[in-house]
Design an enzyme around this catalytic site. Structure first.
Site, PDB file in Angstrom:
ATOM      1  N   ASN A  75     -18.464 -13.973 -32.977  1.00  0.00           N
ATOM      2  CA  ASN A  75     -19.376 -14.292 -31.877  1.00  0.00           C
ATOM      3  C   ASN A  75     -20.723 -14.848 -32.351  1.00  0.00           C
ATOM      4  OD1 ASN A  75     -20.661 -13.789 -29.044  1.00  0.00           O
ATOM      5  ND2 ASN A  75     -21.906 -12.567 -30.448  1.00  0.00           N
ATOM      6  N   ASP A 101     -24.885  -7.654 -37.170  1.00  0.00           N
ATOM      7  CA  ASP A 101     -25.886  -8.667 -36.833  1.00  0.00           C
ATOM      8  C   ASP A 101     -26.915  -8.696 -37.947  1.00  0.00           C
ATOM      9  OD1 ASP A 101     -27.987 -10.231 -35.280  1.00  0.00           O
ATOM     10  OD2 ASP A 101     -26.589  -9.861 -33.644  1.00  0.00           O
ATOM     11  N   LYS A 110     -19.036 -26.461 -32.654  1.00  0.00           N
ATOM     12  CA  LYS A 110     -18.159 -25.773 -31.701  1.00  0.00           C
ATOM     13  C   LYS A 110     -16.814 -26.507 -31.551  1.00  0.00           C
ATOM     14  CE  LYS A 110     -20.782 -22.254 -30.909  1.00  0.00           C
ATOM     15  NZ  LYS A 110     -20.355 -20.899 -31.302  1.00  0.00           N
ATOM     16  N   ASP A 135     -24.749 -10.474 -42.159  1.00  0.00           N
ATOM     17  CA  ASP A 135     -25.100 -11.894 -42.107  1.00  0.00           C
ATOM     18  C   ASP A 135     -23.787 -12.640 -42.306  1.00  0.00           C
ATOM     19  OD1 ASP A 135     -25.720 -14.550 -42.661  1.00  0.00           O
ATOM     20  OD2 ASP A 135     -27.510 -14.045 -43.824  1.00  0.00           O
ATOM     21  N   VAL A 136     -23.333 -13.335 -41.269  1.00  0.00           N
ATOM     22  CA  VAL A 136     -21.987 -13.926 -41.310  1.00  0.00           C
ATOM     23  C   VAL A 136     -21.825 -15.010 -42.370  1.00  0.00           C
ATOM     24  CG1 VAL A 136     -21.407 -13.391 -38.903  1.00  0.00           C
ATOM     25  CG2 VAL A 136     -22.509 -15.593 -39.443  1.00  0.00           C
ATOM     26  N   TYR A 195     -24.734 -28.992 -32.627  1.00  0.00           N
ATOM     27  CA  TYR A 195     -24.118 -27.749 -32.115  1.00  0.00           C
ATOM     28  C   TYR A 195     -22.711 -28.060 -31.620  1.00  0.00           C
ATOM     29  CZ  TYR A 195     -23.458 -23.719 -28.946  1.00  0.00           C
ATOM     30  OH  TYR A 195     -22.967 -22.613 -28.287  1.00  0.00           O
TER      31      TYR A 195
HETATM   32  N1  LIG Z   1     -25.462 -18.575 -24.036  1.00  0.00           N
HETATM   33  C1  LIG Z   1     -24.742 -19.646 -23.820  1.00  0.00           C
HETATM   34  O1  LIG Z   1     -25.056 -20.431 -22.887  1.00  0.00           O
HETATM   35  C2  LIG Z   1     -23.519 -19.957 -24.657  1.00  0.00           C
HETATM   36  C3  LIG Z   1     -22.674 -20.974 -24.220  1.00  0.00           C
HETATM   37  C4  LIG Z   1     -21.551 -21.289 -24.990  1.00  0.00           C
HETATM   38  C5  LIG Z   1     -21.285 -20.593 -26.152  1.00  0.00           C
HETATM   39  N2  LIG Z   1     -22.138 -19.610 -26.559  1.00  0.00           N
HETATM   40  C6  LIG Z   1     -21.807 -18.934 -27.830  1.00  0.00           C
HETATM   41  O2  LIG Z   1     -21.697 -17.530 -27.614  1.00  0.00           O
HETATM   42  C7  LIG Z   1     -22.054 -16.832 -28.817  1.00  0.00           C
HETATM   43  C8  LIG Z   1     -23.083 -15.759 -28.466  1.00  0.00           C
HETATM   44  O3  LIG Z   1     -24.246 -16.409 -27.992  1.00  0.00           O
HETATM   45  P1  LIG Z   1     -25.355 -15.713 -27.078  1.00  0.00           P
HETATM   46  O4  LIG Z   1     -25.555 -16.582 -25.901  1.00  0.00           O
HETATM   47  O5  LIG Z   1     -25.070 -14.266 -26.897  1.00  0.00           O
HETATM   48  O6  LIG Z   1     -26.641 -15.944 -28.028  1.00  0.00           O
HETATM   49  P2  LIG Z   1     -27.749 -14.958 -28.606  1.00  0.00           P
HETATM   50  O7  LIG Z   1     -28.686 -15.825 -29.349  1.00  0.00           O
HETATM   51  O8  LIG Z   1     -28.270 -14.070 -27.545  1.00  0.00           O
HETATM   52  O9  LIG Z   1     -26.902 -14.057 -29.613  1.00  0.00           O
HETATM   53  C9  LIG Z   1     -26.427 -14.561 -30.837  1.00  0.00           C
HETATM   54  C10 LIG Z   1     -26.441 -13.421 -31.843  1.00  0.00           C
HETATM   55  O10 LIG Z   1     -25.992 -13.935 -33.101  1.00  0.00           O
HETATM   56  C11 LIG Z   1     -26.809 -13.369 -34.091  1.00  0.00           C
HETATM   57  N3  LIG Z   1     -26.808 -14.148 -35.334  1.00  0.00           N
HETATM   58  C12 LIG Z   1     -27.429 -15.325 -35.594  1.00  0.00           C
HETATM   59  N4  LIG Z   1     -27.255 -15.663 -36.876  1.00  0.00           N
HETATM   60  C13 LIG Z   1     -26.498 -14.688 -37.444  1.00  0.00           C
HETATM   61  C14 LIG Z   1     -25.988 -14.463 -38.744  1.00  0.00           C
HETATM   62  N5  LIG Z   1     -26.227 -15.325 -39.763  1.00  0.00           N
HETATM   63  N6  LIG Z   1     -25.240 -13.358 -38.964  1.00  0.00           N
HETATM   64  C15 LIG Z   1     -25.001 -12.467 -37.963  1.00  0.00           C
HETATM   65  N7  LIG Z   1     -25.485 -12.617 -36.717  1.00  0.00           N
HETATM   66  C16 LIG Z   1     -26.223 -13.716 -36.464  1.00  0.00           C
HETATM   67  C17 LIG Z   1     -28.194 -13.300 -33.471  1.00  0.00           C
HETATM   68  O11 LIG Z   1     -29.059 -12.429 -34.173  1.00  0.00           O
HETATM   69  C18 LIG Z   1     -27.849 -12.845 -32.061  1.00  0.00           C
HETATM   70  O12 LIG Z   1     -27.823 -11.441 -31.945  1.00  0.00           O
HETATM   71  C19 LIG Z   1     -22.553 -17.893 -29.786  1.00  0.00           C
HETATM   72  O13 LIG Z   1     -21.532 -18.245 -30.704  1.00  0.00           O
HETATM   73  C20 LIG Z   1     -22.865 -19.070 -28.888  1.00  0.00           C
HETATM   74  O14 LIG Z   1     -22.811 -20.308 -29.560  1.00  0.00           O
HETATM   75  C21 LIG Z   1     -23.230 -19.273 -25.835  1.00  0.00           C
END
Ligand SMILES: NC(=O)c1ccc[n+]([C@@H]2O[C@H](COP(=O)([O-])OP(=O)(O)OC[C@H]3O[C@@H](n4cnc5c(N)ncnc54)[C@H](O)[C@@H]3O)[C@@H](O)[C@H]2O)c1
Length: 262
Positions: free
Chosen positions: A85, A37, A159, A58-59, A155
């Site tokens: 993720n 992360d 996706k 950093d992805v 977004y």
């Molecule tokens: N929460 C929802 O409702 C939801 C719904 C559909 C899909 N998603 C997807 O699930 C995944 C996880 O989301 P979440 O809800 O846990 O969100 P979150 O914001 O809690 O976690 C996302 C994580 O990604 C990290 N991140 C951001 N930019 C980054 C980078 N450049 N390099 C490495 N890490 C990075 C953040 O620091 C964070 O820890 C995401 O891809 C999101 O799009 C979430």
């Protein structure tokens, strides 16, 4: 069922939220897990709490991916599972979003998935040769990668890209005989920091500050009667990573409380 004994996993964006829950459940299922992360302090805490390895990742940076895959290989001996993720949410309409915001969103949600897949590939191929059912990649798409989003079209565009990249990567790796399954998971609204960001964005788009009202409306769109919890999604990811999903590739698992069934 859904055991990951002897498997080694790398999960991006796993300092918190769905990624952190996935790390915990994967360790419980018997895997050795590395999490990456950009939130280093939170990432170290999460890793320490569940017995995972933390690496700064950093992805959007190729060098970070190379180092993260090398760290997992050095610590645990290879890589069987990659979970792409990490993701960002924007919550702005087309007229409000700037080009810089789009570039940032695309860099994390799209480029990050491409780079992770590319740089984990040699290690995943290597372990796939040794295992009964091969290696696995799981990409976090969204219900917004299946149906349109009136609140966040950009977004949704990223996706949707992840949804089809998943199918294409699955086909390419199968054609090349790599024995790497590639599947996506499509969460509905899930209670994480990002979930909270979606409420704030919806309220703003309605010209309101009433987050509770927005939350109630969102809840009504979920036939199952609640919003998602990180563990709901993590359970699906563990399944897709496990040998129980050995005959699944190029497909998507929808975990959304029924929101896209209607
Ligand atoms: N929460 C929802 O409702 C939801 C719904 C559909 C899909 N998603 C997807 O699930 C995944 C996880 O989301 P979440 O809800 O846990 O969100 P979150 O914001 O809690 O976690 C996302 C994580 O990604 C990290 N991140 C951001 N930019 C980054 C980078 N450049 N390099 C490495 N890490 C990075 C953040 O620091 C964070 O820890 C995401 O891809 C999101 O799009 C979430």
């Amino acid at each position: 069922m859904n055991r990951l004994d002897g498997k080694i996993a790398l999960i991006s964006g796993a300092a918190r939220g769905i990624g952190a829950a996935t790390a915990r459940l994967m360790v419980e299922a018997g895997a050795k897990v590395a999490i990456g992360d950009v939130l280093d302090e939170r990432g170290h805490e999460t890793a320490a709490a569940c017995g995972a390895l933390y690496v700064h990742l950093d992805v959007t940076r190729e060098a970070d991916w190379t180092a993260a895959v090398a760290a997992a290989a050095e610590q645990f001996g290879g890589l069987d599972i990659l979970v792409n993720n990490a993701g960002l949410f924007l919550g702005k309409g087309i007229e409000e979003a700037s080009l810089e915001e789009w570039h940032r969103l695309a860099a994390v949600n799209l480029t990050g998935v491409f780079l992770g897949t590319k740089h984990a590939l040699p290690a995943l191929r290597e372990r796939a040769r040794l295992s009964a059912h091969g290696s696995a990649i799981i990409n976090l798409a969204s219900v917004a990668g299946l149906v349109g989003s009136q609140n966040d079209p950009l977004y949704s565009m990223t996706k949707g890209g992840v949804t089809l990249f998943t199918k294409s990567a699955a086909l390419e790796f199968a054609r090349k005989g790599y024995r790497i399954r590639v599947n996506s998971i499509h969460p509905g609204l899930t209670e994480t920091d990002m979930g909270q960001q979606t409420f704030v964005a919806r309220a703003r788009n309605l010209g309101s500050n009433d987050i509770d009202a927005v939350r109630r409306t969102a809840l009504e769109r979920h036939p199952i009667g609640r919003l998602g919890r990180p563990e709901d999604i993590a359970n699906g990811i563990v399944f897709l990573a496990s040998d129980d999903a050995a005959f699944m590739t190029g497909t998507g698992l929808i975990v959304d409380g029924g929101s896209t069934a209607q």
